[in-house]
Design a protein around this motif. Structure first.
Motif, mmCIF file in Angstrom:
data_model
loop_
_atom_site.group_PDB
_atom_site.id
_atom_site.type_symbol
_atom_site.label_atom_id
_atom_site.label_comp_id
_atom_site.label_asym_id
_atom_site.label_seq_id
_atom_site.Cartn_x
_atom_site.Cartn_y
_atom_site.Cartn_z
ATOM 1 N N PRO A 26 0.821 -1.223 0.000
ATOM 2 C CA PRO A 26 0.000 0.000 0.000
ATOM 3 C C PRO A 26 0.848 1.264 0.000
ATOM 4 O O PRO A 26 1.941 1.294 0.562
ATOM 5 C CB PRO A 26 -0.802 -0.123 1.291
ATOM 6 N N ASP A 27 0.329 2.308 -0.624
ATOM 7 C CA ASP A 27 0.973 3.618 -0.602
ATOM 8 C C ASP A 27 0.790 4.252 0.775
ATOM 9 O O ASP A 27 -0.338 4.358 1.282
ATOM 10 C CB ASP A 27 0.344 4.509 -1.680
ATOM 11 N N SER A 28 1.879 4.672 1.381
ATOM 12 C CA SER A 28 1.827 5.143 2.774
ATOM 13 C C SER A 28 0.994 6.412 2.920
ATOM 14 O O SER A 28 0.287 6.586 3.922
ATOM 15 C CB SER A 28 3.238 5.372 3.311
ATOM 16 N N ASP A 29 1.062 7.325 1.948
ATOM 17 C CA ASP A 29 0.279 8.558 2.047
ATOM 18 C C ASP A 29 -1.225 8.258 1.991
ATOM 19 O O ASP A 29 -2.021 8.871 2.728
ATOM 20 C CB ASP A 29 0.658 9.518 0.913
ATOM 21 N N GLU A 30 -1.608 7.341 1.118
ATOM 22 C CA GLU A 30 -3.027 6.992 1.017
ATOM 23 C C GLU A 30 -3.491 6.247 2.268
ATOM 24 O O GLU A 30 -4.627 6.427 2.729
ATOM 25 C CB GLU A 30 -3.283 6.138 -0.231
ATOM 26 N N VAL A 31 -2.625 5.436 2.838
ATOM 27 C CA VAL A 31 -2.948 4.764 4.104
ATOM 28 C C VAL A 31 -3.247 5.796 5.187
ATOM 29 O O VAL A 31 -4.228 5.676 5.937
ATOM 30 C CB VAL A 31 -1.794 3.834 4.542
ATOM 31 N N LYS A 32 -2.407 6.829 5.284
ATOM 32 C CA LYS A 32 -2.619 7.875 6.283
ATOM 33 C C LYS A 32 -3.947 8.598 6.066
ATOM 34 O O LYS A 32 -4.673 8.896 7.019
ATOM 35 C CB LYS A 32 -1.466 8.880 6.244
ATOM 36 N N ALA A 33 -4.273 8.863 4.798
ATOM 37 C CA ALA A 33 -5.528 9.560 4.498
ATOM 38 C C ALA A 33 -6.738 8.700 4.876
ATOM 39 O O ALA A 33 -7.725 9.197 5.443
ATOM 40 C CB ALA A 33 -5.576 9.925 3.016
ATOM 41 N N ILE A 34 -6.666 7.407 4.579
ATOM 42 C CA ILE A 34 -7.765 6.498 4.924
ATOM 43 C C ILE A 34 -7.896 6.387 6.440
ATOM 44 O O ILE A 34 -9.005 6.424 6.997
ATOM 45 C CB ILE A 34 -7.532 5.113 4.278
ATOM 46 N N ALA A 35 -6.775 6.256 7.114
ATOM 47 C CA ALA A 35 -6.798 6.168 8.574
ATOM 48 C C ALA A 35 -7.432 7.412 9.187
ATOM 49 O O ALA A 35 -8.177 7.329 10.173
ATOM 50 C CB ALA A 35 -5.384 5.962 9.112
ATOM 51 N N GLN A 36 -7.175 8.570 8.594
ATOM 52 C CA GLN A 36 -7.743 9.806 9.129
ATOM 53 C C GLN A 36 -9.261 9.833 8.961
ATOM 54 O O GLN A 36 -9.995 10.244 9.868
ATOM 55 C CB GLN A 36 -7.122 11.022 8.438
ATOM 56 N N VAL A 37 -9.748 9.373 7.806
ATOM 57 C CA VAL A 37 -11.194 9.329 7.576
ATOM 58 C C VAL A 37 -11.861 8.394 8.582
ATOM 59 O O VAL A 37 -12.898 8.721 9.176
ATOM 60 C CB VAL A 37 -11.496 8.872 6.133
ATOM 61 N N LEU A 38 -11.259 7.219 8.784
ATOM 62 C CA LEU A 38 -11.823 6.273 9.738
ATOM 63 C C LEU A 38 -11.755 6.807 11.167
ATOM 64 O O LEU A 38 -12.705 6.654 11.953
ATOM 65 C CB LEU A 38 -11.087 4.932 9.636
ATOM 66 N N ALA A 39 -10.638 7.453 11.514
ATOM 67 C CA ALA A 39 -10.489 8.012 12.856
ATOM 68 C C ALA A 39 -11.526 9.102 13.107
ATOM 69 O O ALA A 39 -12.140 9.161 14.188
ATOM 70 C CB ALA A 39 -9.081 8.559 13.037
ATOM 71 N N ASP A 40 -11.726 9.969 12.119
ATOM 72 C CA ASP A 40 -12.724 11.035 12.267
ATOM 73 C C ASP A 40 -14.110 10.448 12.503
ATOM 74 O O ASP A 40 -14.887 10.959 13.333
ATOM 75 C CB ASP A 40 -12.734 11.928 11.029
#
Length: 569
Positions: free
Chosen positions: A191-205
């Motif tokens: 997985p692309d690390s930047d996209e992982v961070k973005a997905i994690a942020q959406v789920l965290a929110d």
């Protein structure tokens, strides 16, 4: 100095291939001889189509390469349907076929498929049903082409590849002097690390604000062996899990966070979990027709879709994804979990409605078995670590709805290509790849009639498959469609032989049952016998599986159909 098929067999041995499935013929005869003297076990099928299905089964729940072979012309073309399954269902399969002598192409040779002078074009046909079709023109290119083909089969989204071998390269005096072992060079889809961070942020929110997220898992999660990480993921963040039919069992369906199958013939509990969600994390599925209620355009309205798939072409085909991650499912979930850990504290336990199949009343039938009760009985007695396969038909809906899988068990239907009888034969490949697992096929009588002669292949090779035939003497799924659309049916009823007697004539075990008690006795005997077994289960025609064209449930689906007819859609 090796002949060309000796070279191919030795190259396949070098990457651990243990089994190959195929038919015979003059053009492929030296392949059979080469396999005889190799460590690869050849399984000679009665029909080449079955060979391709078995190769699919061999790859289904393993990372093994499925190999099938056939002679030139009609024999080769018989592989095409199975390769269509490998393409739609993401199986790494190598097909090897003969080809006309290059100097005879277009000049009147028997079985010529060069595409010249009015002959069929097998290069075009195999190119259309595989990731790539190769033609070996120089024997010294064999190892290079074989290596490229095998690596391509595994690259990205797995799929089928094909190699043509011209007959002139099989002549006695034609040898190669540059043999080398084949090397697999496939890198995992990380997985692309930047996209992982973005997905994690959406789920965290979503989690931190009290909004609901749901995980929708498909076969890709199972193929990537993501079962354990998926369990940890949903438990840590208290996420409801819904699955496609092929994602059944990625987490035990008895788990309190498992809401069931999201499908036209799925569970209302899964529909509720989906409807209540603000964020949908789709993992390893292609959001295809039946899992989206007929490619329903408004399915993800007012929802945030996050899609994880190993193939970029599977993302956003119809439904725009707010975030997309091209990755192996297991690696993606592991990375998202790690990124989420620091963003989300302890999550309070949630309540998820469990599957609702027990609430539907299944009335007993006299002289026949209710197909829902038959499916329930299969599920109750399915051994740990077993594989349950379904072919195309209403039996698929009954089993998908009523069979609850535990951890370690698997269920598989034919995917988007969806031919009848693929798993009737593919089961032999599944069992040969994983001999320690019990393999059961739930198939319609129409499916078994198309392909049941491969029972002799199972007998000859001592492959103990259990076939449970849902027998009602009709193509029920077609009949339902005809009645719904045209208010009449045609050409859907047929006469069956005595399948149990046929099985015994082949030397297998056969049972004919018309009561649940008799079925349970026969099924227990089949599991313990270790022999190929056919159970001919007489089912009632007067039962219809749960079905809805709307994610809001069956009643909403009926009203939508009525509205469509009134509008003339």
């Amino acid at each position: 100095m090796l002949q060309i098929y000796q070279t191919i067999a030795k190259g396949l041995e070098s990457i651990g291939v243990e089994t190959a499935f195929g038919g015979n013929g003059e053009n492929i005869a030296s392949m059979a001889v080469a396999l005889k003297h190799s460590s690869i076990r050849p399984i000679a099928t009665r029909h080449e189509q079955a060979a391709a299905y078995m190769a699919c089964g061999y790859a289904m729940f393993t990372n093994k390469l499925g190999v099938c072979y056939a002679t030139v012309g009609p024999g080769a073309f018989n592989l095409l349907t199975g390769l269509g399954v490998a393409m739609s269902d993401s199986y790494p399969v190598l097909a090897i076929t003969g080809f006309v002598r290059l100097e005879w192409a277009g000049r009147g040779a028997v079985n010529d498929t060069s595409g010249l002078n009015g002959t069929p074009d097998s290069q075009a046909m195999f190119a259309a049903t595989t990731k790539r079709s190769f033609l070996i023109e120089n024997i010294d290119e064999t190892c290079d082409i074989l290596e490229e083909a095998v690596n391509l089969a595994y690259e990205g989204r797995p799929g089928p590849v094909h190699i043509h071998v011209p007959q002139n390269l099989t002549d006695r005096g034609v040898r190669m002097s540059n043999y080398r072992d084949i090397t697999l060079k496939v890198r995992p889809a990380e997985p692309d690390s930047d996209e992982v961070k973005a997905i994690a942020q959406v789920l965290a929110d979503a989690l931190n604000s009290g909004r609901r997220a749901v995980v929708l898992a498909g076969y890709g999660a199972i193929r990537s062996c993501a079962q354990d990480v998926m369990l940890r993921f949903i438990e840590r963040f208290q996420l409801p899990l819904i699955t496609t039919l092929d994602g059944k069992g990625v987490v035990a369906e008895s788990h309190p966070l498992c809401a069931g199958v999201f499908h036209e013939s799925g569970h209302s509990s899964a529909l509720k979990a989906f409807r209540d969600a603000d964020v949908v994390l789709a993992v390893g599925n292609s959001l295809s027709q039946h899992a989206t209620f007929g490619l329903r355009a408004d399915l993800f309205n007012n929802k945030t879709l996050i899609q994880i798939n190993i193939s970029a072409s599977e993302i956003g085909k119809l439904y725009p994804a707010r975030h997309a991650l091209v990755s192996d499912a297991r690696l993606a979930i592991e990375a998202i979990m790690e990124a989420l850990e620091a963003k989300v504290g302890a999550v309070a336990p949630i309540h998820v409605n469990s599957q609702d199949y027990e609430s539907r009343k299944l009335l007993p039938r006299i002289g026949a078995i209710h197909p829902g009760k038959l499916a329930q009985a299969i599920g109750r007695h399915l051994p740990p670590n077993a594989v349950l396969l379904a072919d195309a038909g209403t039996h698929l809906a009954w089993m998908g709805y009523y069979v609850g899988l535990e951890a370690g068990q698997n269920f598989r239907k034919c995917g988007q290509f969806g031919p009848m009888a693929a798993h009737t034969n593919g089961a032999i490949g599944v069992k040969l790849a994983q001999p320690e697992r019990t393999v059961v096929v739930g198939c319609g009588d129409g499916c078994y009639s198309m392909a049941g002669f491969e029972l002799m292949t199972a007998m000859q090779n001592h492959v103990p498959i259990i076939w449970v035939i849902f027998n009602d003497n009709e193509y029920k799924l077609v009949k339902i469609y005809q009645l719904a659309e045209y208010q009449e049916s045609a050409l859907v009823e047929f006469q069956n032989p005595d399948f149990a007697t046929y099985a015994k004539a082949c030397g297998a075990d056969g049972y004919s049952v018309d009561s649940l008690e008799d079925f349970e006795h026969a099924f227990a005997a089949a599991i313990s016998s270790g022999r190929p077994t056919v159970i001919d289960a007489k089912i009632s025609r007067w039962a219809l599986p749960h079905y809805s064209t709307s994610p809001d449930g069956a009643i909403a689906g009926v009203f939508e159909k009525i509205e469509e007819r009134l509008r003339g859609d």
